[in-house]
Each structure stands twice: as C-alpha cells, then as structure tokens.
Design a protein around this motif. Structure first.
Motif, PDB file in Angstrom:
ATOM      1  N   GLY A 269      70.170  25.391  28.612  1.00 34.23           N
ATOM      2  CA  GLY A 269      71.224  25.899  27.854  1.00 34.23           C
ATOM      3  C   GLY A 269      70.984  25.919  26.468  1.00 34.23           C
ATOM      4  O   GLY A 269      71.883  26.167  25.584  1.00 34.23           O
ATOM      5  N   LYS A 270      69.697  25.946  25.985  1.00 33.67           N
ATOM      6  CA  LYS A 270      69.499  26.067  24.530  1.00 33.67           C
ATOM      7  C   LYS A 270      68.605  27.121  24.220  1.00 33.67           C
ATOM      8  O   LYS A 270      67.550  27.552  25.066  1.00 33.67           O
ATOM      9  N   ASN A 271      68.611  27.778  23.089  1.00 32.70           N
ATOM     10  CA  ASN A 271      67.578  28.716  22.559  1.00 32.70           C
ATOM     11  C   ASN A 271      66.696  28.012  21.835  1.00 32.70           C
ATOM     12  O   ASN A 271      66.605  26.627  21.654  1.00 32.70           O
ATOM     13  N   ILE A 272      65.816  28.537  21.210  1.00 33.58           N
ATOM     14  CA  ILE A 272      64.530  28.169  20.399  1.00 33.58           C
ATOM     15  C   ILE A 272      65.022  26.996  19.390  1.00 33.58           C
ATOM     16  O   ILE A 272      64.419  25.937  19.188  1.00 33.58           O
ATOM     17  N   ALA A 273      65.996  27.632  18.646  1.00 38.41           N
ATOM     18  CA  ALA A 273      66.323  26.706  17.485  1.00 38.41           C
ATOM     19  C   ALA A 273      66.975  25.570  17.961  1.00 38.41           C
ATOM     20  O   ALA A 273      66.587  24.423  17.434  1.00 38.41           O
ATOM     21  N   SER A 274      67.744  25.635  19.000  1.00 37.17           N
ATOM     22  CA  SER A 274      68.528  24.232  19.484  1.00 37.17           C
ATOM     23  C   SER A 274      67.056  23.364  20.214  1.00 37.17           C
ATOM     24  O   SER A 274      67.358  22.215  20.052  1.00 37.17           O
ATOM     25  N   LEU A 275      66.346  23.941  20.823  1.00 37.15           N
ATOM     26  CA  LEU A 275      65.542  23.143  21.545  1.00 37.15           C
ATOM     27  C   LEU A 275      64.592  22.430  20.686  1.00 37.15           C
ATOM     28  O   LEU A 275      64.205  21.511  20.733  1.00 37.15           O
ATOM     29  N   GLN A 276      64.195  23.240  19.431  1.00 40.69           N
ATOM     30  CA  GLN A 276      63.379  22.241  18.530  1.00 40.69           C
ATOM     31  C   GLN A 276      64.138  21.418  17.849  1.00 40.69           C
ATOM     32  O   GLN A 276      63.566  20.422  17.488  1.00 40.69           O
ATOM     33  N   GLN A 277      65.463  21.577  17.576  1.00 39.21           N
ATOM     34  CA  GLN A 277      66.177  20.690  16.886  1.00 39.21           C
ATOM     35  C   GLN A 277      66.287  19.372  17.702  1.00 39.21           C
ATOM     36  O   GLN A 277      66.213  18.066  17.304  1.00 39.21           O
ATOM     37  N   SER A 278      66.538  19.708  19.064  1.00 37.46           N
ATOM     38  CA  SER A 278      66.603  18.405  19.950  1.00 37.46           C
ATOM     39  C   SER A 278      65.443  17.758  20.017  1.00 37.46           C
ATOM     40  O   SER A 278      65.222  16.544  20.235  1.00 37.46           O
ATOM     41  N   ILE A 279      64.055  18.526  19.973  1.00 40.01           N
ATOM     42  CA  ILE A 279      62.879  17.642  20.079  1.00 40.01           C
ATOM     43  C   ILE A 279      62.732  17.014  18.931  1.00 40.01           C
ATOM     44  O   ILE A 279      62.302  15.769  19.099  1.00 40.01           O
ATOM     45  N   GLN A 372      63.610   3.719  30.445  1.00 42.08           N
ATOM     46  CA  GLN A 372      64.317   4.856  29.549  1.00 42.08           C
ATOM     47  C   GLN A 372      63.481   5.631  28.671  1.00 42.08           C
ATOM     48  O   GLN A 372      63.748   6.656  28.317  1.00 42.08           O
ATOM     49  N   LEU A 373      62.521   4.994  28.063  1.00 42.58           N
ATOM     50  CA  LEU A 373      61.551   5.717  27.118  1.00 42.58           C
ATOM     51  C   LEU A 373      60.947   6.823  27.931  1.00 42.58           C
ATOM     52  O   LEU A 373      60.571   7.979  27.554  1.00 42.58           O
ATOM     53  N   SER A 374      60.578   6.645  29.400  1.00 42.53           N
ATOM     54  CA  SER A 374      59.759   7.459  30.042  1.00 42.53           C
ATOM     55  C   SER A 374      60.655   8.553  30.289  1.00 42.53           C
ATOM     56  O   SER A 374      60.345   9.909  30.138  1.00 42.53           O
ATOM     57  N   PHE A 375      62.086   8.241  30.644  1.00 42.65           N
ATOM     58  CA  PHE A 375      63.099   9.409  30.618  1.00 42.65           C
ATOM     59  C   PHE A 375      63.025  10.192  29.418  1.00 42.65           C
ATOM     60  O   PHE A 375      63.266  11.342  29.404  1.00 42.65           O
ATOM     61  N   GLU A 376      63.126   9.459  28.340  1.00 47.65           N
ATOM     62  CA  GLU A 376      63.213  10.405  26.931  1.00 47.65           C
ATOM     63  C   GLU A 376      62.020  11.132  26.867  1.00 47.65           C
ATOM     64  O   GLU A 376      62.000  12.434  26.222  1.00 47.65           O
ATOM     65  N   GLU A 377      60.754  10.743  27.174  1.00 44.25           N
ATOM     66  CA  GLU A 377      59.365  11.396  27.022  1.00 44.25           C
ATOM     67  C   GLU A 377      59.451  12.784  27.967  1.00 44.25           C
ATOM     68  O   GLU A 377      59.063  13.871  27.660  1.00 44.25           O
ATOM     69  N   LYS A 378      60.026  12.419  29.179  1.00 47.40           N
ATOM     70  CA  LYS A 378      60.397  13.740  30.246  1.00 47.40           C
ATOM     71  C   LYS A 378      61.220  14.681  29.646  1.00 47.40           C
ATOM     72  O   LYS A 378      60.945  15.961  29.817  1.00 47.40           O
ATOM     73  N   GLU A 379      62.130  14.385  29.069  1.00 48.54           N
ATOM     74  CA  GLU A 379      63.147  15.226  28.383  1.00 48.54           C
ATOM     75  C   GLU A 379      62.469  16.163  27.347  1.00 48.54           C
ATOM     76  O   GLU A 379      62.702  17.245  27.164  1.00 48.54           O
ATOM     77  N   ILE A 380      61.589  15.518  26.462  1.00 49.10           N
ATOM     78  CA  ILE A 380      61.020  16.166  25.448  1.00 49.10           C
ATOM     79  C   ILE A 380      60.015  17.195  25.948  1.00 49.10           C
ATOM     80  O   ILE A 380      59.937  18.239  25.495  1.00 49.10           O
ATOM     81  N   TRP A 382      60.112  18.545  28.972  1.00 48.06           N
ATOM     82  CA  TRP A 382      61.296  19.621  29.556  1.00 48.06           C
ATOM     83  C   TRP A 382      61.212  20.659  28.371  1.00 48.06           C
ATOM     84  O   TRP A 382      61.421  21.830  28.545  1.00 48.06           O
ATOM     85  N   HIS A 383      61.980  20.198  27.090  1.00 47.10           N
ATOM     86  CA  HIS A 383      62.280  20.892  26.109  1.00 47.10           C
ATOM     87  C   HIS A 383      61.023  21.949  25.627  1.00 47.10           C
ATOM     88  O   HIS A 383      61.325  22.927  25.459  1.00 47.10           O
ATOM     89  N   HIS A 384      59.765  20.914  25.670  1.00 46.52           N
ATOM     90  CA  HIS A 384      58.900  21.913  25.168  1.00 46.52           C
ATOM     91  C   HIS A 384      58.396  22.748  26.177  1.00 46.52           C
ATOM     92  O   HIS A 384      58.070  24.240  25.873  1.00 46.52           O
ATOM     93  N   THR A 385      58.559  22.688  27.475  1.00 42.40           N
ATOM     94  CA  THR A 385      57.964  23.656  28.383  1.00 42.40           C
ATOM     95  C   THR A 385      58.843  24.974  28.398  1.00 42.40           C
ATOM     96  O   THR A 385      58.575  26.129  28.423  1.00 42.40           O
ATOM     97  N   GLU A 386      60.336  24.759  28.212  1.00 42.83           N
ATOM     98  CA  GLU A 386      61.389  25.780  28.082  1.00 42.83           C
ATOM     99  C   GLU A 386      61.178  26.424  26.794  1.00 42.83           C
ATOM    100  O   GLU A 386      61.164  27.761  27.032  1.00 42.83           O
ATOM    101  N   MET A 387      60.738  25.936  25.814  1.00 45.76           N
ATOM    102  CA  MET A 387      60.554  26.996  24.703  1.00 45.76           C
ATOM    103  C   MET A 387      59.246  27.501  24.614  1.00 45.76           C
ATOM    104  O   MET A 387      59.203  28.550  24.508  1.00 45.76           O
ATOM    105  N   HIS A 388      58.061  27.059  25.412  1.00 43.55           N
ATOM    106  CA  HIS A 388      56.996  27.885  25.615  1.00 43.55           C
ATOM    107  C   HIS A 388      57.192  28.802  26.638  1.00 43.55           C
ATOM    108  O   HIS A 388      56.585  29.906  26.622  1.00 43.55           O
ATOM    109  N   ARG A 389      58.053  28.704  27.518  1.00 44.79           N
ATOM    110  CA  ARG A 389      58.156  29.794  28.565  1.00 44.79           C
ATOM    111  C   ARG A 389      58.831  31.033  28.073  1.00 44.79           C
ATOM    112  O   ARG A 389      58.655  31.906  28.440  1.00 44.79           O
ATOM    113  N   LYS A 390      59.586  30.662  27.038  1.00 43.44           N
ATOM    114  CA  LYS A 390      60.330  32.024  26.447  1.00 43.44           C
ATOM    115  C   LYS A 390      59.344  32.983  25.741  1.00 43.44           C
ATOM    116  O   LYS A 390      59.720  33.951  25.721  1.00 43.44           O
TER     117      LYS A 390
END
Length: 641
Positions: A269-279, A372-380, A382-390
């Motif tokens: 549910g995020k655009n590129i700006a939100s994805l980069q900010q979350s990353i 917990q750290l593995s889950f955080e890395e996985k989230e990061i 996922w955010h990277h892959t979604e940003m590149h997919r655009k």
C-alpha cells in the motif's frame, strides 16, 4: 514528409485496435487466474453481487501493470505479422523506409504507455491493492452460508456438529437431526437427537434459531458439582425428553468489512516515496538494535569479564585515587578448569546445571531477538522488491515491443494463431525468470535489484538481437537456413540440380571437354596422393586454414559443369549432377588472415577445436575428390559413346 506522417498515422491506427483488444484478452486471463486461485474461498458464503463486483474491479486495477507487457507483445506481433503477410512491410522497405523508422511512431507511443504505467503503478496500484486485499480478507473471514447438507456432518458452526439424514426441499423440514454440542469442552459434551426440526436465521443475521421436535438430550455432568470427582467415580449424566425445543445458536452471517489500516502500513500500500522512507527508518532502527544487542552480548561473555588481559571493574568514584586514573591494572588469566576440578562432585553437577540453564536462556533470548531481526530484514527486502517492481514492469513494456515487432516482421504471420502461441511461450519464459528472481530477492539469496531486474537483463539482449536481425532482413526462423548452416559447418554435400535447356546458344566441344575431364581427374588423383588427412598444426594456421590446390580444383569442377549444362544429351546432364560441390577448401569455414590464424593457434582450446573440425572437413574434401575422379572417368566414357 507528408507521406511519412500518413505512414505514422496508418501504423498507429493499425496498432491501437489490436492493442486494446489484446489488452482486454490479457486482463481477462489474469482475472480468471485470480478467480481460479480464490474461487474456493468465495463459493458458498452468500456474498452479494456488489461486493464481488467491487472486488473484481480492484483486482482488475491491480492486474493492469502485469497485463500490459503481454498485451504489447501480442499486439506488436500481430501488427507487424499482418503487415509482413500482406506485403505492406515489403512495400514500405521498397520505398526506402527502414524498419527502425517504421517502428518509430509505435516506439514513442509505447514510451508514453510505459511512463503512464509507472505513474499508475506508483499512485493507483497501492490504493487498489489495499482495497483488494482488504476485501479478500473480509471474504475469507465471512462465515459460510447456512446450508445443512444431507448425511454429512456440518462443522461450520463453532462448537457444534450437525447431522441431518434428509431434508424436505419444499417445506425446509429436517428429518432425523443429531447435534453434538462441545462448546463447553469435550468432557462436557451434549448430544441432542430429534425426529425433525427447522432452521431459521434471525433478522440481524447474528443468530440461528433451531426448533426441534420429539427428541432427547444427553448431557455429561462430569464437570458439575462443588468439587472435582475422582477418576474412579462414576460419571453422572442427564437425559431429557422433549416434544419441542428451541435453541439459539450464535452464527454471524453478515459481511463485515475489515479495517483498511491493516494493509495500508504494508509494502503493498505504499508508493516509491513511502517505500523509501520506510526502508530508511527500518534500516536505522535495525542497525541501532544490532549495535545494542551485540554490545550486550559481548558484555555478557566471559571473555569480556574474566578473560586474559581483561581490565577489572573500576572502583567507585569516591574510592578512586590518582594512581587508579593514571594506570589500570590488567587482570591475570583465570584457569577455569583448575577452579572446576577443586570442587566437590555435587558442586560440579550444580555448576554444570546452572551453566546449562544460563546457556539455554541465552540461546532462547537471542534466538527470539534473531527472529525479530530476520523479520525486519525480510520486511526491508519486501519493500525493496516492491520498489523495483514499479520500474521493471514499465521497462518490460518496451522490451516486449522490441521483441514482438521484429519477430512479427520476421515470421510474417498475422491473425491470432501463431502470434498467440509465440506470445504465450515468451511470456511464460518471462514469468518463470521473473518469479525466480523475485523469490531469490525475497529470500535474501540475491540482492533485491539483482533478482527484480533478472528478467529484463535476460530479455533485453534478445530484443536487441531480434531487432538487429529484422533490420538486416535475416531469416532466423526458417528451418532450411539452419540446416544449410549445419551442412556448411559439417561439410555435408549438396545435390546438384541441372535441367535440360530448351534453347542452347553454344553446344559443348566434346573433344576438348574430354581432354579437360581427363586433366581434371589427374589433378584430383594427384591431390589425393599428395595430401594427408592429418595436417601440421602450425602450417595449417599459417595458411589461414586455406587449401589453394583444393580451391583451384573446385573452380575447375564448376567450370566443367558449366560447359556440361549446355549439352542436349540426357545421359551427360544426369551424370553432370553427380559432380560434388567442393566447398571445403576453406577448412575453417571461412577465410581468415595468417595473423588471425596464428592468434587462434596460440589459443589452444579454441584453436584445437577448430583444427579438429578442419580435419573432419578435410576428410570430406578427400571424399569429394574421389567422387570427382570417378565421375570424370564415367563422363569420358559417356561422351565417347
């Protein structure tokens, strides 16, 4: 200039209807794929048409970026295939217009489509994905429609199993009803059996009212009473008979919409700006947690507190002297084995148990933190892959155009047949490569940009190659082209085809031709006597792979055959077709300079392979010479007759 503008409009008018049609087909295919995937979760829940329509609307918006590349590939194949099949592409090239210039208006149009797809995916797709996943989650959570089957236990009501032997379709009367009520636990289960019954739903659809007729109720009373009974005591139960009984069962049959905030914070549910900010925020937080945890782990280790060379803890500030501030004594090394051996056996056992408990607690604690750290890395990731997919899906639109347009110009097949097959095959290859790269990036095997751009990196050279071949009018999909190339590579012989001429301007001089054939036969025999199958490696490369004597004999054979083609005698013409095509005098396949030959000789793995191929071609060349000797003798005998 005016003609070129008309040509651009003609190409756009030809491409746009096909593009709209193929886009609708591809979007429908993706919608059917979604339906086949989730149809089991939608059937039997009594969902309204307006909810399903809203869900499919958001699914269609989400699938538009994925359907675009396939639609562009399909439409470009059909457009240029139709132009090639109807000879319109040939007429454009005959007018001096290159294929690159023909593709120019569609290229600019598809660049605009790719940019629009990027903005659509950046601004619209996140909203549609949130709506889609929210509706899909709400559909999954909805209770199924209350439809009791016959002769089967119905388990969709929480805490109860219902069994009905038969049901009257007209009156809705249920016959031979059995209910297992384990809502208070299996030890306190209740069984109700009735001759018949009816079901109806309350007005607010939150309860089910069941009316039972002529039945009995059995209830286990093991858990009742002021104190727990011993296991050896008899378990009391209660049996009741009834003529009519009404049961109010909690069963929420309404469709409850889930809050969209659950998915708005996710990467979908995020655009590129939100994805980069979350990353950025997640990376900073994870780095700080890693530094803190690594420092705490080091502080807890015995090497930090009791190891050799470790400093003792500093004294309190009130007791600290000037000497303490100037120099810090170094703690001597501690021999743990000697301290352990002087202890009594019971103390050793307690020390080992205490150490094991500490280690287990430490492993459990840091195992949880590692998860917990593995889950955080996985989230990061996922955010990277979604940003590149655009970016990758928009770039794939251009890649598929530069694959489909030249491929359609090469195969020259229009309609829906061949283009549909080729488009599906290419898109399946693209989907497999893209999905493999996505999983590699998602699981952390590759970097996110490597996995997401894998399909583009593989298909882009294919598009460049096909465009280059189409611009040069190369025939790459003709089987005869590859067969001829294979024959030239292996030195396989081709059969001559000579037809009798209706009008002969100059008849051959058979006397002079006989002498020439005899001389040709002698030259071929001398070549066989003077040449060996195996050649000197360095001499072979010094000559650049050429065989001058074989080249001279080949030219002589072609000259003799050229004279024999003017004969009016059928036997002479038939025998002339037995002369071989001697084309193996370039033993490397094509002529190369001596300097390049010596360079290949030094590169032994490559030069050795080419040399072995040349030896094989020389063997075929000697066979041609033997055939030429035989045919020359037979031709002389035919001419003398």
């Amino acid at each position: 200039m005016r003609t070129v503008k008309r040509l651009d409009l003609f190409l756009l008018k030809t491409f746009l209807p096909l593009f709209i049609m193929t886009f609708g087909i591809c979007l429908f295919i993706f919608l059917m794929q979604f339906l086949w995937r989730y149809v089991d979760e939608m059937v039997g829940k009594g969902i309204g048409i307006h909810i399903l329509a809203e869900l499919f609307f958001y699914v269609a918006l989400t699938q538009i970026p994925q359907a675009l590349p396939l639609a562009i590939l399909f439409a470009s194949l059909m457009t240029f295939g139709n132009l090639g099949e109807q000879m319109e592409l040939l007429a454009m090239k005959a007018s001096g217009i290159s294929l690159v210039r023909i593709m120019k208006p569609l290229t600019f149009f598809l660049i605009f489509v790719a940019i629009s797809a990027f903005f659509f995916q950046n601004n619209v797709t996140p909203v549609s994905q949130v709506k889609m996943y929210t509706l899909l989650y709400s559909v999954r959570q909805k209770s199924p429609e209350l439809e009791i089957p016959e002769r089967t236990f119905y388990k969709e009501i929480s805490g109860k199993n219902l069994y009905v032997k038969s049901r009257d379709r007209q009156t809705g009367l249920l016959r031979e009803v059995m209910i297992y009520d384990y809502s208070e636990g299996f030890n306190n289960a209740r069984v109700i059996m009735a001759d018949s019954g009816r079901l109806k739903t309350s007005v607010d659809k939150k309860y089910v009212v069941m009316t039972l007729f002529s039945g009995e109720s059995f209830e286990n009373l093991k858990g009742s009473g002021t104190r727990a009974r011993e296991a050896k005591d008899a378990v009391p139960y209660r049996r009741e008979s009834f003529d009519t009984m009404e049961m109010l069962i909690e069963f929420d049959g309404n469709f409850n919409m889930t809050d969209e905030s659950i998915f708005q914070g996710r990467y979908v549910g995020k655009n590129i700006a939100s994805l980069q900010q979350s990353i950025d925020s997640m990376t900073v937080r994870m780095d700080s947690v890693k530094r803190a945890e690594s420092g705490a782990l080091y502080a807890q280790s015995y090497r930090r507190t009791l190891g050799p060379g470790a400093a003792p803890p500093p004294p309190p500030p009130a007791d600290r002297t000037e000497s303490d501030s100037l120099a810090v004594a170094v703690r001597p090394a501690v021999d743990f084995d000697s301290l352990y051996r002087v202890r009594k056996p019971d103390v050793r056992a307690s020390l080992l148990a205490w150490s094991k408990r500490n280690v287990d607690n430490l492993l459990m604690n840091y195992g949880f933190k590692s998860g917990q750290l593995s889950f955080e890395e996985k989230e990061i990731r996922w955010h990277h892959t979604e940003m590149h997919r655009k970016f990758t899906l928009s770039f794939a639109c251009l890649i598929f155009f530069f694959i489909g347009a030249p491929l359609g110009a090469i195969i020259r097949k229009g309609g829906l047949g061949a283009p549909a097959v080729i488009s599906v095959l290419l898109f399946v290859v693209y989907y497999i490569i893209d999905n493999m790269g996505y999983k590699m990036a998602r699981d952390g095997v590759w970097l996110p940009w490597q996995g997401m751009w894998l399909s583009s990196a593989i298909l882009l050279p294919l598009g460049v190659f096909l465009t280059w071949k189409a611009v040069n009018d190369s025939v790459i999909l003709n089987a005869e082209t590859y067969l001829d190339a294979l024959k030239r590579l292996t030195g396989r012989r081709e059969l001559r085809k000579i037809e009798k001429k209706e009008i002969i301007m100059e008849h051959p001089d058979y006397g002079a031709l006989t002498v020439r054939l005899q001389r040709l036969g002698v030259s071929c025999r001398q070549y066989l006597d003077g040449s060996r199958r195996w050649m000197n490696y360095m001499n072979f490369w010094k000559q650049g792979g050429r065989d001058p004597e074989a080249e001279r004999i080949a030219l002589e054979i072609e000259a003799v055959v050229g004279i024999l083609e003017n004969s009016d005698r059928n036997l002479v013409l038939n025998k002339a077709m037995d002369f071989p095509f001697v084309r193996s005098f370039h033993l490397t396949g094509r002529a190369i300079s001596p300097r390049a030959g010596m360079a290949l000789a030094v590169c032994f793995p490559v030069g050795g392979a080419v040399y072995l191929l040349a030896v094989y071609r020389r063997k075929l060349l000697r066979q041609d010479m033997r055939t030429a000797v035989r045919v020359c003798g037979e031709m002389v005998d035919i001419i003398k007759v």
